[in-house]
Design an enzyme around this catalytic site. Structure first.
Site, PDB file in Angstrom:
ATOM      1  N   ASN A  13       0.853  -1.197   0.000  1.00  0.00           N
ATOM      2  CA  ASN A  13       0.000   0.000   0.000  1.00  0.00           C
ATOM      3  C   ASN A  13       0.892   1.251   0.000  1.00  0.00           C
ATOM      4  O   ASN A  13       1.566   1.540   0.994  1.00  0.00           O
ATOM      5  CB  ASN A  13      -0.885  -0.057   1.260  1.00  0.00           C
ATOM      6  CG  ASN A  13      -1.832   1.120   1.364  1.00  0.00           C
ATOM      7  OD1 ASN A  13      -1.478   2.241   1.017  1.00  0.00           O
ATOM      8  ND2 ASN A  13      -3.021   0.864   1.870  1.00  0.00           N
TER       9      ASN A  13
ATOM     10  N   ASP B 297      -0.826  -3.995  10.011  1.00  0.00           N
ATOM     11  CA  ASP B 297      -2.160  -4.385   9.576  1.00  0.00           C
ATOM     12  C   ASP B 297      -3.119  -3.445  10.266  1.00  0.00           C
ATOM     13  O   ASP B 297      -3.042  -3.231  11.478  1.00  0.00           O
ATOM     14  CB  ASP B 297      -2.475  -5.846   9.896  1.00  0.00           C
ATOM     15  CG  ASP B 297      -3.651  -6.311   9.034  1.00  0.00           C
ATOM     16  OD1 ASP B 297      -3.510  -6.343   7.806  1.00  0.00           O
ATOM     17  OD2 ASP B 297      -4.728  -6.599   9.588  1.00  0.00           O
ATOM     18  N   SER B 298      -3.991  -2.864   9.472  1.00  0.00           N
ATOM     19  CA  SER B 298      -4.837  -1.819  10.027  1.00  0.00           C
ATOM     20  C   SER B 298      -6.222  -1.884   9.411  1.00  0.00           C
ATOM     21  O   SER B 298      -6.441  -2.592   8.431  1.00  0.00           O
ATOM     22  CB  SER B 298      -4.196  -0.459   9.770  1.00  0.00           C
ATOM     23  OG  SER B 298      -3.733  -0.375   8.437  1.00  0.00           O
TER      24      SER B 298
ATOM     25  N   PHE C  26      -4.851   8.754   2.355  1.00  0.00           N
ATOM     26  CA  PHE C  26      -5.209   7.629   1.479  1.00  0.00           C
ATOM     27  C   PHE C  26      -6.385   6.891   2.108  1.00  0.00           C
ATOM     28  O   PHE C  26      -6.849   7.239   3.202  1.00  0.00           O
ATOM     29  CB  PHE C  26      -4.000   6.691   1.292  1.00  0.00           C
ATOM     30  CG  PHE C  26      -3.595   5.946   2.549  1.00  0.00           C
ATOM     31  CD1 PHE C  26      -2.787   6.542   3.496  1.00  0.00           C
ATOM     32  CD2 PHE C  26      -4.049   4.653   2.795  1.00  0.00           C
ATOM     33  CE1 PHE C  26      -2.421   5.874   4.662  1.00  0.00           C
ATOM     34  CE2 PHE C  26      -3.689   3.961   3.954  1.00  0.00           C
ATOM     35  CZ  PHE C  26      -2.871   4.576   4.891  1.00  0.00           C
TER      36      PHE C  26
ATOM     37  N   TYR D  67      -9.586   5.417   3.606  1.00  0.00           N
ATOM     38  CA  TYR D  67     -10.834   5.984   4.123  1.00  0.00           C
ATOM     39  C   TYR D  67     -10.642   7.378   4.733  1.00  0.00           C
ATOM     40  O   TYR D  67     -11.558   7.905   5.358  1.00  0.00           O
ATOM     41  CB  TYR D  67     -11.416   5.054   5.202  1.00  0.00           C
ATOM     42  CG  TYR D  67     -11.778   3.660   4.724  1.00  0.00           C
ATOM     43  CD1 TYR D  67     -13.057   3.363   4.264  1.00  0.00           C
ATOM     44  CD2 TYR D  67     -10.846   2.622   4.754  1.00  0.00           C
ATOM     45  CE1 TYR D  67     -13.402   2.078   3.850  1.00  0.00           C
ATOM     46  CE2 TYR D  67     -11.175   1.336   4.340  1.00  0.00           C
ATOM     47  CZ  TYR D  67     -12.449   1.073   3.893  1.00  0.00           C
ATOM     48  OH  TYR D  67     -12.793  -0.199   3.481  1.00  0.00           O
ATOM     49  N   ASP D  68      -9.456   7.970   4.584  1.00  0.00           N
ATOM     50  CA  ASP D  68      -9.158   9.259   5.230  1.00  0.00           C
ATOM     51  C   ASP D  68     -10.229  10.343   5.011  1.00  0.00           C
ATOM     52  O   ASP D  68     -10.561  11.065   5.952  1.00  0.00           O
ATOM     53  CB  ASP D  68      -7.791   9.792   4.788  1.00  0.00           C
ATOM     54  CG  ASP D  68      -6.637   9.123   5.530  1.00  0.00           C
ATOM     55  OD1 ASP D  68      -6.907   8.400   6.516  1.00  0.00           O
ATOM     56  OD2 ASP D  68      -5.484   9.315   5.130  1.00  0.00           O
TER      57      ASP D  68
ATOM     58  N   LYS E  29      -1.923  14.359  11.225  1.00  0.00           N
ATOM     59  CA  LYS E  29      -2.488  13.000  11.216  1.00  0.00           C
ATOM     60  C   LYS E  29      -1.640  12.093  12.115  1.00  0.00           C
ATOM     61  O   LYS E  29      -2.162  11.292  12.878  1.00  0.00           O
ATOM     62  CB  LYS E  29      -2.545  12.444   9.776  1.00  0.00           C
ATOM     63  CG  LYS E  29      -3.101  11.024   9.742  1.00  0.00           C
ATOM     64  CD  LYS E  29      -3.231  10.413   8.361  1.00  0.00           C
ATOM     65  CE  LYS E  29      -3.676   8.955   8.484  1.00  0.00           C
ATOM     66  NZ  LYS E  29      -3.676   8.216   7.227  1.00  0.00           N
TER      67      LYS E  29
ATOM     68  N   HIS F  75      -4.076   6.099  14.485  1.00  0.00           N
ATOM     69  CA  HIS F  75      -3.780   4.751  14.967  1.00  0.00           C
ATOM     70  C   HIS F  75      -2.322   4.380  14.685  1.00  0.00           C
ATOM     71  O   HIS F  75      -1.609   3.926  15.546  1.00  0.00           O
ATOM     72  CB  HIS F  75      -4.751   3.767  14.296  1.00  0.00           C
ATOM     73  CG  HIS F  75      -4.871   3.956  12.803  1.00  0.00           C
ATOM     74  ND1 HIS F  75      -5.139   5.172  12.238  1.00  0.00           N
ATOM     75  CD2 HIS F  75      -4.707   3.100  11.755  1.00  0.00           C
ATOM     76  CE1 HIS F  75      -5.162   5.060  10.919  1.00  0.00           C
ATOM     77  NE2 HIS F  75      -4.897   3.809  10.606  1.00  0.00           N
TER      78      HIS F  75
END
Ligand code: ITT
Length: 202
Positions: free
Chosen positions: A18, A75-76, A154, A156-157, A177, A182
């Site tokens: 990503n 992993d998020s 990027f 769902y921001d 940010k 997270h």
């Protein structure tokens, strides 16, 4: 100009396909005395885990095994209260593109008044010998907006508004940010461990 690569600098493979994440990782890790390298193009890692932590492990262990370097995986995902925690660990598999994922989520949420959601990130750092060295997690609470706002970031921001800020992640620059997200919060836990570790092996 000297184009030789200093082989004494440890390399850290970012175990992610990503590009949005890889770019955040580069900035987050810029203080460390390491060279950041992307994972090889032809790696396809199947996310077989049942949690963010398990999936981060699978990704980091596979990348370290294939490359023989340190590796860092994330992993998020986004968990939405009214949707019973979906898309959660399936956030990237929810639809094919960022805009399709956003449209699908806004559509699914139409009947609900409660738009509370949170992002989670699990990070896993693995040694070239394929040993898990550090694992940390971070979480960020907020709500899903009624329509997309902002151009940064990027995923769902544009539809995730951070609690008590009135801003979506896409309306914050990376620096802001970083202090709420997270991934940024997980990094705040990981960074002192990495600094100590790399100082001890140098
Ligand atoms: P890798 O597994 O190769 O790292 P991925 O995109 O598949 O890439 P995940 O499995 O961790 O990564 O999926 C996480 C998804 O959650 C990601 O595709 C985004 O859609 C979303 N996501 C995670 N962190 C985000 C953030 O900071 N902002 C917006 N969306 C995010």
């Amino acid at each position: 100009m000297n184009h030789k690569i200093d082989l004494s600098i440890p390399r850290v493979v970012i175990a992610s396909g990503n590009l949005g994440k890889v770019s955040e990782f580069r900035k987050l890790l810029s203080e460390l005395p390491v060279m950041i390298i992307p994972q090889p193009d032809d790696i396809q890692i199947e996310e077989t885990g049942r949690s963010f932590v398990e999936n981060a492990r699978v990704k980091a262990l596979t990348a370290a095994k294939i490359t023989g370097q340190f590796s860092l995986a994330d992993d998020s995902g986004l968990s939405v209260e009214s949707l019973g925690g979906a898309p959660g660990i399936f956030s990237s598999r929810y639809a094919n593109t960022d805009s399709e994922r956003i449209n699908k989520l806004l559509y699914e949420l139409t009947p609900f008044k409660n738009r509370k959601a949170f992002f989670s990130a699990a990070l896993c750092f693995v040694s070239p010998e394929n040993r898990i060295l550090f694992e940390v997690e971070g979480k960020c609470e907020g709500r899903i907006t009624e329509f997309p706002r902002g151009n940064d970031g990027f995923g769902y921001d544009p539809i995730f508004e951070v609690k008590n800020t009135g801003l979506t992640f896409a309306e914050m620059g990376i620096e802001r940010k970083k202090s709420f997200s997270h991934r940024g919060l997980a990094f705040q836990k990981l960074m002192p461990k990495l600094k100590k570790y790399f100082a001890s092996i140098n």
